[in-house]
Each structure stands twice: as structure tokens, then as C-alpha cells.
Motif scaffolding. Structure first.
Motif, PDB file in Angstrom:
ATOM      1  N   GLU A  76       0.814  -1.214   0.000  1.00  0.00           N
ATOM      2  CA  GLU A  76       0.000   0.000   0.000  1.00  0.00           C
ATOM      3  C   GLU A  76       0.849   1.267   0.000  1.00  0.00           C
ATOM      4  N   GLU A  77       1.958   1.238   0.713  1.00  0.00           N
ATOM      5  CA  GLU A  77       2.802   2.431   0.819  1.00  0.00           C
ATOM      6  C   GLU A  77       3.700   2.641  -0.394  1.00  0.00           C
ATOM      7  N   GLY A  78       4.079   1.556  -1.066  1.00  0.00           N
ATOM      8  CA  GLY A  78       4.957   1.698  -2.222  1.00  0.00           C
ATOM      9  C   GLY A  78       6.255   2.387  -1.861  1.00  0.00           C
ATOM     10  N   ASP A  79       6.532   3.521  -2.498  1.00  0.00           N
ATOM     11  CA  ASP A  79       7.780   4.237  -2.257  1.00  0.00           C
ATOM     12  C   ASP A  79       7.668   5.241  -1.112  1.00  0.00           C
ATOM     13  N   ASN A  80       6.561   5.245  -0.377  1.00  0.00           N
ATOM     14  CA  ASN A  80       6.369   6.230   0.685  1.00  0.00           C
ATOM     15  C   ASN A  80       6.697   5.695   2.071  1.00  0.00           C
ATOM     16  N   THR A  81       7.083   4.428   2.176  1.00  0.00           N
ATOM     17  CA  THR A  81       7.378   3.860   3.476  1.00  0.00           C
ATOM     18  C   THR A  81       8.753   4.307   3.983  1.00  0.00           C
ATOM     19  N   PRO A  82       8.898   4.471   5.306  1.00  0.00           N
ATOM     20  CA  PRO A  82      10.229   4.754   5.855  1.00  0.00           C
ATOM     21  C   PRO A  82      11.122   3.520   5.962  1.00  0.00           C
ATOM     22  N   LEU A  83      10.579   2.335   5.629  1.00  0.00           N
ATOM     23  CA  LEU A  83      11.353   1.100   5.708  1.00  0.00           C
ATOM     24  C   LEU A  83      12.240   0.930   4.474  1.00  0.00           C
ATOM     25  N   LEU A  84      13.497   0.525   4.691  1.00  0.00           N
ATOM     26  CA  LEU A  84      14.380   0.206   3.566  1.00  0.00           C
ATOM     27  C   LEU A  84      13.906  -1.048   2.849  1.00  0.00           C
ATOM     28  N   GLY A  85      13.236  -1.919   3.562  1.00  0.00           N
ATOM     29  CA  GLY A  85      12.746  -3.180   3.003  1.00  0.00           C
ATOM     30  C   GLY A  85      12.124  -4.004   4.102  1.00  0.00           C
ATOM     31  N   GLY A  86      11.840  -5.260   3.821  1.00  0.00           N
ATOM     32  CA  GLY A  86      11.166  -6.089   4.804  1.00  0.00           C
ATOM     33  C   GLY A  86      11.437  -7.565   4.636  1.00  0.00           C
ATOM     34  N   LYS A 114      11.548  11.647   2.691  1.00  0.00           N
ATOM     35  CA  LYS A 114      10.149  11.402   2.338  1.00  0.00           C
ATOM     36  C   LYS A 114       9.282  11.157   3.571  1.00  0.00           C
ATOM     37  N   SER A 115       9.865  11.212   4.773  1.00  0.00           N
ATOM     38  CA  SER A 115       9.083  10.923   5.972  1.00  0.00           C
ATOM     39  C   SER A 115       8.011  11.981   6.173  1.00  0.00           C
ATOM     40  N   ARG A 116       6.964  11.608   6.879  1.00  0.00           N
ATOM     41  CA  ARG A 116       5.862  12.540   7.129  1.00  0.00           C
ATOM     42  C   ARG A 116       6.345  13.730   7.956  1.00  0.00           C
ATOM     43  N   TRP A 117       7.333  13.506   8.789  1.00  0.00           N
ATOM     44  CA  TRP A 117       7.888  14.595   9.596  1.00  0.00           C
ATOM     45  C   TRP A 117       8.670  15.568   8.722  1.00  0.00           C
ATOM     46  N   ALA A 118       9.528  15.029   7.848  1.00  0.00           N
ATOM     47  CA  ALA A 118      10.336  15.887   6.986  1.00  0.00           C
ATOM     48  C   ALA A 118       9.468  16.689   6.031  1.00  0.00           C
ATOM     49  N   GLN A 119       8.336  16.122   5.618  1.00  0.00           N
ATOM     50  CA  GLN A 119       7.437  16.808   4.689  1.00  0.00           C
ATOM     51  C   GLN A 119       6.389  17.652   5.408  1.00  0.00           C
ATOM     52  N   GLU A 120       6.524  17.743   6.733  1.00  0.00           N
ATOM     53  CA  GLU A 120       5.615  18.557   7.549  1.00  0.00           C
ATOM     54  C   GLU A 120       4.147  18.194   7.294  1.00  0.00           C
ATOM     55  N   THR A 159      -0.404  15.417  24.047  1.00  0.00           N
ATOM     56  CA  THR A 159      -0.329  15.861  22.660  1.00  0.00           C
ATOM     57  C   THR A 159      -0.498  14.665  21.743  1.00  0.00           C
ATOM     58  N   MET A 160      -1.485  14.711  20.881  1.00  0.00           N
ATOM     59  CA  MET A 160      -1.706  13.673  19.863  1.00  0.00           C
ATOM     60  C   MET A 160      -1.169  14.187  18.531  1.00  0.00           C
ATOM     61  N   TYR A 161      -0.231  13.451  17.951  1.00  0.00           N
ATOM     62  CA  TYR A 161       0.307  13.769  16.632  1.00  0.00           C
ATOM     63  C   TYR A 161      -0.409  12.902  15.603  1.00  0.00           C
ATOM     64  N   THR A 162      -0.981  13.505  14.579  1.00  0.00           N
ATOM     65  CA  THR A 162      -1.706  12.742  13.569  1.00  0.00           C
ATOM     66  C   THR A 162      -1.203  13.076  12.174  1.00  0.00           C
ATOM     67  N   ASP A 163      -1.365  12.123  11.282  1.00  0.00           N
ATOM     68  CA  ASP A 163      -0.987  12.268   9.881  1.00  0.00           C
ATOM     69  C   ASP A 163      -2.089  13.028   9.161  1.00  0.00           C
ATOM     70  N   LYS A 164      -1.727  14.113   8.493  1.00  0.00           N
ATOM     71  CA  LYS A 164      -2.731  14.915   7.799  1.00  0.00           C
ATOM     72  C   LYS A 164      -3.433  14.136   6.693  1.00  0.00           C
ATOM     73  N   LYS A 165      -2.733  13.154   6.113  1.00  0.00           N
ATOM     74  CA  LYS A 165      -3.318  12.364   5.031  1.00  0.00           C
ATOM     75  C   LYS A 165      -4.197  11.247   5.573  1.00  0.00           C
ATOM     76  N   HIS A 166      -3.773  10.628   6.668  1.00  0.00           N
ATOM     77  CA  HIS A 166      -4.513   9.525   7.290  1.00  0.00           C
ATOM     78  C   HIS A 166      -4.862   9.956   8.711  1.00  0.00           C
ATOM     79  N   LEU A 167      -6.070  10.457   8.918  1.00  0.00           N
ATOM     80  CA  LEU A 167      -6.462  10.961  10.231  1.00  0.00           C
ATOM     81  C   LEU A 167      -6.484   9.875  11.293  1.00  0.00           C
ATOM     82  N   GLU A 168      -6.632   8.628  10.861  1.00  0.00           N
ATOM     83  CA  GLU A 168      -6.666   7.507  11.812  1.00  0.00           C
ATOM     84  C   GLU A 168      -5.271   7.117  12.286  1.00  0.00           C
ATOM     85  N   VAL A 169      -4.231   7.706  11.684  1.00  0.00           N
ATOM     86  CA  VAL A 169      -2.841   7.377  12.010  1.00  0.00           C
ATOM     87  C   VAL A 169      -2.271   8.451  12.925  1.00  0.00           C
TER      88      VAL A 169
END
Length: 697
Positions: free
Chosen positions: A238-248, A481-487, A640-650
């Protein structure tokens, strides 16, 4: 060596006492797509990621040029025996790993526990830097997802983490390891009306958001086992190239949930035993957290049906037996779900409570089969854009090789594993490799006369290759590409109420505490199960394993109880009785607490507080003074709750150790100590210790 064990092994396809077998019997087989021409495009857009060939060549156990092998323990020569031993063997003193727990709440109010090894690496990167810790900057981190009703205590997790997190001076790799304990597992409470499932992606997204906040410079690799492997595979797709993981790395993966469930239901007598064992484990987890689930009124009927299912009509049982003989229902024939099986538990409960409702998730599903059809990670494996190793055993009785068709199709292989003819128009995934052995069972892979696991070798070698061969430029690109780096993160203050565990209103199931069963006149008893568990606690010798195999292969009802896990799916709520009037003596109240999100963040998701329970009273202390209430265990805090602007459930809001929730801040020994065990109620029934569990679909 017992004659029964030898004959059973022969019956199941391999003779224990045979002389040296052909090399191919023990070979580690490796399948991936390598185009014959350059016209076929690579799935990944990143040319900086190491190729599968590069990664395999950096290993000893996966590089076919080095003729790697896995030779099972002679008296554990079949997949069934390997799996049974994995479930009933005593591994508490093997592969020692010490963890420190961090706990966070999610935007829907759920609680997730992170167990970090070694404890010295649990502080944030900023905290490590302030103390001039040598591992403060850029230390590799491995993120783990466990199997069904499992956790950081599981022997297969510790087998891998022992080597991954052990200091290099002691022969390990010196990495940080983090186990993401699913809701309700490993002494993590359930604090929202949902559990987890094979496609519950929001929690791993939330965990990675938290982890990248704690360790922004750390390169990450994921590893998942069984159900957790499916979650990780789906997430990477689902994440494709947007994951912070190098692999799995995904191990014992149920790639095709529907095909896997059908194999359990219709694959024969022993397959049904595993289905019953896993179904019972899932039922026990739901029962353990019934008081929270019952807060959501629609779920009470589900709990009743799960615990007190109506007797199955004889005609249905006869039809089911016929369907087993036929390998499944015939065209147009209604599929019969056997009471007590894994599919019965998923049909009754998981399809409703296994994840977030729309629009935040995919639940509920129309049926268990719909959940299975949608949830298998093979459905989106073609979209994985980072290197991923899939490790499986051909004789795995829970996720057998019959269900590998979809994963093989995604990497340009025919159902028998041979390469497809090269087609310039076809697009196959070059990032995924399937490695498999003929033996090993489900998360077993025991070798040598005195069984020891081989599992850590291929997994740790591939993970090390990922960290070593991913270029600094690629690591920097992924961090950028992390959500933090992209604010893409927003912060919001939320109100959270902490309450004593024993204050949660208790929901009474049919057949318990004076409530009548809806179908029988007798109260449901666990004495038979308890007897089976006592029987399963004997020494894990060849003769003992043979006895368990004989018991499992018998026609006796309940024989599969020897595969059940009697602990670590949660904690016993309501253990100490509350005195009249709701007052709790402070001396009695150094126990675990539960955290309840009071601020409603997800408009479409239910958020139910125990004070709204209608099935039992919620008794708060009489004291109104904040300090007095805090002494008694009740407290409201702002976080303080930190949430992802794209995925409110995250998102996440970390609970500090003073919260006393799920052992937050506690250091413990995996497989020996229970996280938060020192805070457990002094009275009541609290299950501790115990064997490991079949970590299935």
C-alpha cells in the motif's frame, strides 16, 4: 525413537530414519524475477535500492551459489512435528532478550505497546545524544510484527531479536529492535471497540510515525511473522515508495487468506485441528477483552455468539464432512462453517472488530470470506517497491505451499515455481524474493539433534544486507520522504482519563456468573482445557512430542487444546473486587491502569467511555479532590496527539511511565516476565507464564 513417530512421518511424506537424503531434500530454494531482456521495467522507481541478487549474494543461507541447506531435527522431521514443538516446547531460557516498553494511544482511542531491545537503546535519539551515547545517530532499527495473539515474548521473535540486538562484541549485530504488540496482546489493554486483523494497517502506520519521531536518523527494516507478515506485506504494498522502511522480511506468510482458510477447513483432519486451535485462541482473546468490546452495544451479541454459539445441526455437520471429502463446497452449494474454527471466529467477530470502519478502514465485511478475499497481502504484492524477502516452508501445515500461487505469479513464476516465459509486455515485481525449504513447519525451522532454530540466520543475514548495501543516498532519500520531513503532521492537545483496570464494568457472558447459557443447561467449563494444558506442560522430549502428535491425530474432541496459549493475550481485568461504594484503598491500588481518550478525533469512529456502560455499573471513587482521586487511580491528563494529515486515523500520543498503563517504562525479560507484571492486581486470577502459541492466520 517411537514407532508411532516414524510411521507418522512416513505417512506425511518423509521417513525419519532414512539415510543421507539427496541434497535437494534439504536445499534452500530461492525464486525471484530476473528479466531476460532489459525491455521489462523494474517495479521500483528507485535505482539506489540494492537488487535482490546483491542482497542474496551477501548472505550464506540464501545464496544458491553457496548451496545453502536446512536439515530438520531428525525427530521433528515433518511440518506437523516442527509446528507442535514450536507451540509446546519450553523456550523461556533460550534466546534471552530484554525489552523496555513504550505505550501510546491512537486517534481512535486504541492502545499499542512497543517493546524495545536492548533497553539502553529505548530512549529517543535526542536523549541518547544528550548523554553522548555512541549509538545516538544512525543506528539501524528492526521493527517486528508478531503472529496471531502473540507478542514480544514469542520464541520465534526472540530467536531473531537475540542475534539482531546482541552487541557486536558478543557476536550479534548490535541493532535496535522494536516489537509492535497488537491491541490486546502481550498485556496491552483494549481501549476502543476493535481488535486487530491480518489487514489492520493503521496501527503499524501509527507505530512507524512514532518510531520515526523517536529515531529520525535511524534506517529501518521491517520483519513480520504469520499474521504480522501479512500485515507487513500489505503495508509495503500500500505504501509503495512512501514507506520509511528500507525493506522487509515476511515469514510464514498467509499470502492468500481465502486459499489458506479453505486449506484449513477442507485440507483434512489435522488441518481442521489447527483451525480449531487458532479459532479457540482468537475466542479467548475476545473473551479476555469482552468488557471493553461490550462498551459498543452492537458487539455484545457478537460476544455472546462467539462464547455461546448455538449447537450445529446434524445435517450441517454431515454436509460439512462431505465438503471436506470434496475439498470444499461444490458449485452453488452453501459453504458450512464449523463451530469453533478460525473461520467461525472470523465470521462472528473479526469481520466486525478487526479494524477501523469506513472511511478510515475497510470494516465491517459482509462475511469472513469477503475479509479473506480482500485481506491477503498477495493482492498487492506487485506494488511493493522496496526489497522484500518472503521465507516459507513447503510443509507448513497452516500456510501450505498450495497457497503460494499468487505470490509466485507476482514474481514471474508458474504455480510449480518454474520461471514464466519472458514477455516484454508483462510486469513482474523484481523487488520480492520467495525463499523456501521443504521442511520447517509453521515458524519452526528446528535443526540438530537437540533442537535449535535456524530461523535467525536467513532473516538476520538478509536484514544486515539491507542495511549494509542500501546506499547513504538512498537512506537520505527515504528520510526526506518521511511525514515529519514533509511537515505532514499536525499536533492537537487531547484529554485522556486514566482509570484503574479493575474499575472497568464487567460484561457477563452466557454461562458465566449466574447468567444462563442460551443453548444448554450447564455452565461452560474450562476444566477439560485446563487438564489438556497441564498435560502439555511436560518435558519437550521426542517421546513427549510423539504423545502430542498422537493426541492431535486422534479423533478426540479438544485434542487441539495442547496447542493453545494460556497467557499473554492480555490481562485479567476486574481482578481485585472493588469495595462497596467504589472506594479503593491506596495500598490495594498500585495496579495497572487503562487510558481512555476523551477527545473525539475521528468523526465516523465510535469512542465509548466506561461510564456509558449499560451492562454494569461504573463505580468512581467518592472523592472529588484531584489529589485524592489520583491516589485512588483516577486521573485526567492533557497530552499531545500527533496525527498524519493524510490519514487521520494514524497518529500517537505517548503515555509516560507514571500512567502505569500496560507496563509503560518497565524493563522486562521476554518470555519470562510479563510487562507490567509488578503492577498487576494482588488478588484475582491473573495468568502468567505458559507456552507459546500457534501464530496462524
Amino acid at each position: 525413537m517411537s514407532g508411532f513417530l516414524s510411521s507418522t512421518a512416513t505417512l506425511l511424506g518423509r521417513t525419519i530414519l532414512s539415510p543421507v537424503a539427496p541434497h535437494s531434500l534439504f536445499a534452500v530454494n530461492v525464486e525471484y524475477y530476473k528479466p531476460a531482456s532489459s525491455s521489462s521495467s523494474k517495479t521500483s522507481p528507485s535505482s539506489s535500492s540494492p537488487t535482490i541478487e546483491t542482497l542474496l549474494a551477501a548472505t550464506e543461507t540464501l545464496d544458491t551459489a553457496k548451496n545453502p541447506t536446512f536439515k530438520p531435527t531428525p525427530w521433528l522431521s515433518t511440518g506437523h512435528l516442527q509446528t507442535i514443538y514450536s507451540a509446546v516446547g519450553n523456550f523461556s531460557q533460550i534466546d534471552a532478550v530484554e525489552f523496555k516498553r513504550r505505550v501510546f494511544l491512537t486517534p481512535d482511542g486504541g492502545t499499542v505497546g512497543l517493546d524495545i531491545a536492548p533497553p539502553a537503546l529505548a530512549p529517543s535519539e535526542a536523549e541518547l545524544k544528550s548523554s553522548s551515547h555512541p549509538a545516538a545517530d544512525g543506528l539501524p532499527t528492526v521493527v517486528c510484527l508478531h503472529g496471531l495473539t502473540g507478542g514480544s515474548h514469542e520464541s520465534y521473535v526472540r530467536n531473531c531479536f537475540s542475534h539482531l540486538t546482541k552487541p557486536t562484541s558478543q557476536g550479534g549485530l548490535g541493532y535496535r529492535g522494536i516489537v509492535v504488540n497488537f491491541r490486546g496482546c502481550a498485556n496491552v489493554p483494549v481501549t476502543s471497540p476493535q481488535l486487530y486483523s491480518a489487514l489492520k494497517i493503521a496501527d503499524i502506520r501509527s507505530a512507524l510515525l512514532f518510531i520515526t519521531k523517536l529515531y529520525p536518523s535511524s534506517p529501518l527494516v521491517g520483519i513480520g511473522f504469520s499474521l504480522g507478515a501479512n500485515v507487513l506485506g500489505r503495508y509495503l504494498g500500500e505504501e509503495g515508495d512512501n514507506t520509511p522502511l528500507l525493506g522487509g522480511v515476511i515469514v510464514g506468510t498467509p499470502f492468500d487468506l481465502k486459499a489458506g482458510a479453505d486449506e484449513l477447513d477442507y485440507g483434512g483432519f489435522l488441518s481442521q485441528k489447527y483451525a480449531m486451535a487458532m479459532g479457540n485462541n482468537l475466542q479467548r482473546m475476545a473473551r479476555k477483552h469482552k468488557d471493553t468490546l461490550a462498551l459498543h452495544p452492537p458487539f455484545r451479541a457478537l460476544l455472546d455468539d462467539l462464547y455461546d454459539a448455538p449447537p450445529q445441526p446434524k445435517a450441517e455437520l454431515e454436509l460439512y464432512k462431505q465438503q471436506v471429502k470434496n475439498g470444499g463446497p461444490r458449485d452453488g452449494e452453501r459453504a458450512i462453517i464449523k463451530r469453533g474454527s478460525l473461520k467461525a471466529a472470523d465470521q462472528t467477530m473479526t469481520r466486525f472488530v478487526g479494524g477501523l470502519p469506513k472511511p478510515y478502514g475497510e470494516f465491517p465485511f459482509e462475511s469472513a470470506d469477503d475479509y479473506y478475499d480482500y485481506g491477503g497481502c498477495a493482492n498487492n504484492i506487485a506494488n511493493v517497491q522496496r526489497p522484500m524477502l518472503c521465507l516459507s516452508a513447503e510443509d507448513d501445515p497452516i500456510v501450505p505451499s498450495k497457497i503460494w500461487d499468487k505470490i509466485r505469479a507476482a514474481i514471474g513464476r508458474k504455480p510449480d515455481g518454474t520461471p514464466v516465459e519472458d514477455d516484454a509486455e508483462a510486469k513482474y515485481n523484481e523487488n520480492v524474493v520467495l525463499a523456501w525449504t521443504k521442511g520447517g513447519g509453521h515458524l519452526g525451522w528446528f535443526e540438530s539433534i537437540r533442537p535449535r532454530r535456524w530461523l535467525y540466520r536467513p532473516t538476520s543475514e538478509f536484514i544486515k544486507a539491507l542495511f549494509d548495501h542500501t546506499s547513504d543516498e538512498e537512506k537520505a532519500r527515504i528520510r526526506a520522504k518521511s511525514r515529519w520531513a514533509q511537515e505532514q503532521i499536525k499536533a492537537k492537545e487531547v484529554q485522556v482519563e486514566l482509570i484503574p483496570v479493575e474499575a472497568l464494568p464487567a460484561y457477563t457472558l452466557p454461562g458465566q456468573d449466574g447468567r444462563s447459557s442460551r443453548w444448554t443447561d450447564t455452565e461452560i467449563s474450562s476444566s477439560k482445557t485446563d487438564a489438556k494444558r497441564a498435560l502439555a506442560s511436560g518435558a519437550d522430549s521426542p517421546a513427549r512430542v510423539a504423545d502430542l502428535e498422537r493426541n492431535l491425530a486422534s479423533g478426540e474432541a479438544g485434542a487441539e487444546d495442547s496447542l493453545l496459549n494460556p497467557s499473554d493475550t492480555g490481562f485479567a481485568a476486574n481482578a481485585p473486587p472493588t469495595p462497596a461504594g467504589g472506594q479503593v484503598n491506596d495500598a490495594e491500588h498500585s495496579t495497572l491502569r487503562m487510558a481512555w481518550l476523551l477527545t473525539h478525533l475521528l468523526k465516523e469512529a465510535p469512542l465509548v467511555h466506561p461510564r456509558h456502560a449499560t451492562y454494569a455499573p461504573y463505580k468512581q471513587p467518592n472523592a472529588s479532590d484531584a489529589d485524592e482521586r489520583r491516589k485512588l487511580g483516577w486521573e485526567t491528563v492533557t497530552m499531545t496527539m500527533y496525527t498524519d494529515k493524510k490519514h487521520l486515523e494514524v497518529g500517537f500520543a505517548e503515555l509516560d511511565p507514571n500512567s502505569r498503563v500496560a507496563g509503560a517504562g518497565e524493563t522486562f525479560r521476554g518470555g519470562i516476565d510479563t510487562p507490567g507484571g509488578s503492577m498487576e492486581p494482588k488478588r484475582g486470577s491473573v495468568q502468567k507464564g505458559g507456552k507459546n502459541v500457534i501464530a496462524g492466520l
